[in-house]
Design a protein around this motif. Sequence first.
Motif, PDB file in Angstrom:
ATOM      1  N   LYS A  89     -58.337  41.595  38.353  1.00  0.00           N
ATOM      2  CA  LYS A  89     -59.228  41.601  37.259  1.00  0.00           C
ATOM      3  C   LYS A  89     -58.500  41.848  35.924  1.00  0.00           C
ATOM      4  N   PHE A  90     -57.565  42.752  35.867  1.00  0.00           N
ATOM      5  CA  PHE A  90     -56.935  43.168  34.363  1.00  0.00           C
ATOM      6  C   PHE A  90     -55.658  42.510  34.302  1.00  0.00           C
ATOM      7  N   GLY A  91     -55.175  41.861  35.443  1.00  0.00           N
ATOM      8  CA  GLY A  91     -53.603  41.360  35.303  1.00  0.00           C
ATOM      9  C   GLY A  91     -52.634  42.400  35.159  1.00  0.00           C
ATOM     10  N   LYS A  92     -52.939  43.635  35.580  1.00  0.00           N
ATOM     11  CA  LYS A  92     -51.885  44.676  35.506  1.00  0.00           C
ATOM     12  C   LYS A  92     -51.351  44.900  36.987  1.00  0.00           C
ATOM     13  N   ASN A  93     -50.072  45.664  36.994  1.00  0.00           N
ATOM     14  CA  ASN A  93     -49.344  46.026  38.162  1.00  0.00           C
ATOM     15  C   ASN A  93     -48.931  47.439  37.967  1.00  0.00           C
ATOM     16  N   TYR A  94     -48.734  48.126  38.961  1.00  0.00           N
ATOM     17  CA  TYR A  94     -48.428  49.593  39.310  1.00  0.00           C
ATOM     18  C   TYR A  94     -47.207  49.736  40.167  1.00  0.00           C
ATOM     19  N   THR A  95     -46.097  50.368  39.927  1.00  0.00           N
ATOM     20  CA  THR A  95     -45.151  50.384  41.007  1.00  0.00           C
ATOM     21  C   THR A  95     -44.987  52.074  41.126  1.00  0.00           C
ATOM     22  N   GLY A  96     -45.084  52.372  42.432  1.00  0.00           N
ATOM     23  CA  GLY A  96     -44.823  53.818  42.916  1.00  0.00           C
ATOM     24  C   GLY A  96     -44.005  53.970  44.098  1.00  0.00           C
ATOM     25  N   ARG A 154     -34.980  52.873  44.300  1.00  0.00           N
ATOM     26  CA  ARG A 154     -35.824  51.401  44.352  1.00  0.00           C
ATOM     27  C   ARG A 154     -36.910  51.489  43.499  1.00  0.00           C
ATOM     28  N   GLU A 155     -37.561  52.460  43.242  1.00  0.00           N
ATOM     29  CA  GLU A 155     -38.898  52.424  42.394  1.00  0.00           C
ATOM     30  C   GLU A 155     -38.185  52.411  40.915  1.00  0.00           C
ATOM     31  N   LYS A 156     -37.215  53.076  40.595  1.00  0.00           N
ATOM     32  CA  LYS A 156     -36.559  53.266  39.288  1.00  0.00           C
ATOM     33  C   LYS A 156     -35.867  51.682  39.098  1.00  0.00           C
ATOM     34  N   PHE A 157     -35.357  50.959  40.050  1.00  0.00           N
ATOM     35  CA  PHE A 157     -34.877  49.626  39.733  1.00  0.00           C
ATOM     36  C   PHE A 157     -36.167  48.936  39.335  1.00  0.00           C
ATOM     37  N   LEU A 158     -37.252  48.830  40.177  1.00  0.00           N
ATOM     38  CA  LEU A 158     -38.368  48.118  39.834  1.00  0.00           C
ATOM     39  C   LEU A 158     -39.044  48.249  38.475  1.00  0.00           C
ATOM     40  N   LYS A 159     -38.658  49.493  37.923  1.00  0.00           N
ATOM     41  CA  LYS A 159     -39.279  49.614  36.559  1.00  0.00           C
ATOM     42  C   LYS A 159     -38.229  49.145  35.514  1.00  0.00           C
ATOM     43  N   THR A 160     -37.171  48.680  35.701  1.00  0.00           N
ATOM     44  CA  THR A 160     -36.153  48.218  34.651  1.00  0.00           C
ATOM     45  C   THR A 160     -36.680  46.719  34.342  1.00  0.00           C
ATOM     46  N   GLY A 161     -35.824  46.181  33.621  1.00  0.00           N
ATOM     47  CA  GLY A 161     -36.041  44.663  33.073  1.00  0.00           C
ATOM     48  C   GLY A 161     -35.897  43.860  34.167  1.00  0.00           C
ATOM     49  N   MET A 162     -34.912  43.755  34.901  1.00  0.00           N
ATOM     50  CA  MET A 162     -34.668  43.283  36.334  1.00  0.00           C
ATOM     51  C   MET A 162     -35.784  43.341  37.068  1.00  0.00           C
ATOM     52  N   GLY A 163     -36.049  44.420  37.620  1.00  0.00           N
ATOM     53  CA  GLY A 163     -37.246  44.893  38.467  1.00  0.00           C
ATOM     54  C   GLY A 163     -38.635  44.356  38.052  1.00  0.00           C
ATOM     55  N   ARG A 164     -38.899  44.224  36.762  1.00  0.00           N
ATOM     56  CA  ARG A 164     -40.226  43.928  36.093  1.00  0.00           C
ATOM     57  C   ARG A 164     -40.101  42.278  36.171  1.00  0.00           C
ATOM     58  N   GLU A 165     -39.001  41.683  36.253  1.00  0.00           N
ATOM     59  CA  GLU A 165     -38.986  40.095  36.372  1.00  0.00           C
ATOM     60  C   GLU A 165     -39.377  39.777  37.910  1.00  0.00           C
ATOM     61  N   PHE A 166     -38.715  40.578  38.615  1.00  0.00           N
ATOM     62  CA  PHE A 166     -39.028  40.318  40.352  1.00  0.00           C
ATOM     63  C   PHE A 166     -40.414  40.479  40.608  1.00  0.00           C
ATOM     64  N   ILE A 167     -41.006  41.510  40.067  1.00  0.00           N
ATOM     65  CA  ILE A 167     -42.464  41.743  40.286  1.00  0.00           C
ATOM     66  C   ILE A 167     -43.276  40.503  39.441  1.00  0.00           C
ATOM     67  N   LYS A 168     -43.028  39.938  38.384  1.00  0.00           N
ATOM     68  CA  LYS A 168     -43.839  38.878  37.796  1.00  0.00           C
ATOM     69  C   LYS A 168     -43.497  37.839  38.501  1.00  0.00           C
ATOM     70  N   LYS A 169     -42.471  37.387  39.012  1.00  0.00           N
ATOM     71  CA  LYS A 169     -42.159  36.417  39.914  1.00  0.00           C
ATOM     72  C   LYS A 169     -42.965  36.457  41.309  1.00  0.00           C
ATOM     73  N   LEU A 170     -43.058  37.519  41.673  1.00  0.00           N
ATOM     74  CA  LEU A 170     -43.642  37.915  42.887  1.00  0.00           C
ATOM     75  C   LEU A 170     -45.292  37.494  42.815  1.00  0.00           C
ATOM     76  N   ILE A 171     -45.644  38.025  41.681  1.00  0.00           N
ATOM     77  CA  ILE A 171     -46.962  37.650  41.339  1.00  0.00           C
ATOM     78  C   ILE A 171     -47.401  36.409  41.072  1.00  0.00           C
ATOM     79  N   GLN A 172     -46.779  35.717  40.333  1.00  0.00           N
ATOM     80  CA  GLN A 172     -46.763  34.234  39.976  1.00  0.00           C
ATOM     81  C   GLN A 172     -46.700  33.459  41.448  1.00  0.00           C
ATOM     82  N   GLN A 173     -45.660  33.841  42.107  1.00  0.00           N
ATOM     83  CA  GLN A 173     -45.801  32.818  43.369  1.00  0.00           C
ATOM     84  C   GLN A 173     -47.022  33.017  43.988  1.00  0.00           C
TER      85      GLN A 173
END
Length: 121
Positions: A13-20, A64-83
């Motif tokens: 609905k908002f196009g937001k993601n959260y990692t924890g 792993r959570e810390k990695f996912l919040k880095t630039g590379m991790g955010r790119e991974f999440i962005k690609k996952l959502i786009q796919q």
Amino acid sequence: MEEFVVYILYSKKFGKNYTGFTSNLIERFKSHNLLAKKGYTIKFRPWEIIYVEFFNSKNDAMKREKFLKTGMGREFIKKLIQQQLQQDSYPPTRTRVQLPSSLLKGKTFRQKHLRFFFHYL
């Protein structure tokens, strides 16, 4: 032995993601969607789980959570959502949860936890 989970939530609905990360995935998911009264996640409900990884140690999950919040991790999440959005597979089905075998080495995967989450999707 206690198990820890790193998870990614997505609010379509908002196009937001959260990692924890948590040691109690079921209660944490309920908190994000229903119980919490303050914090970032209440602003963008409803949340859906798009990715999970299981770990045997808190330290590994935190790394792993810390990695996912880095630039590379955010790119991974962005690609996952786009796919998932491009393949019209949103929300993901049980077979769409991605747990690469390289990430599962030394970790315990609990299928029963995923069954709970897909009940709520």
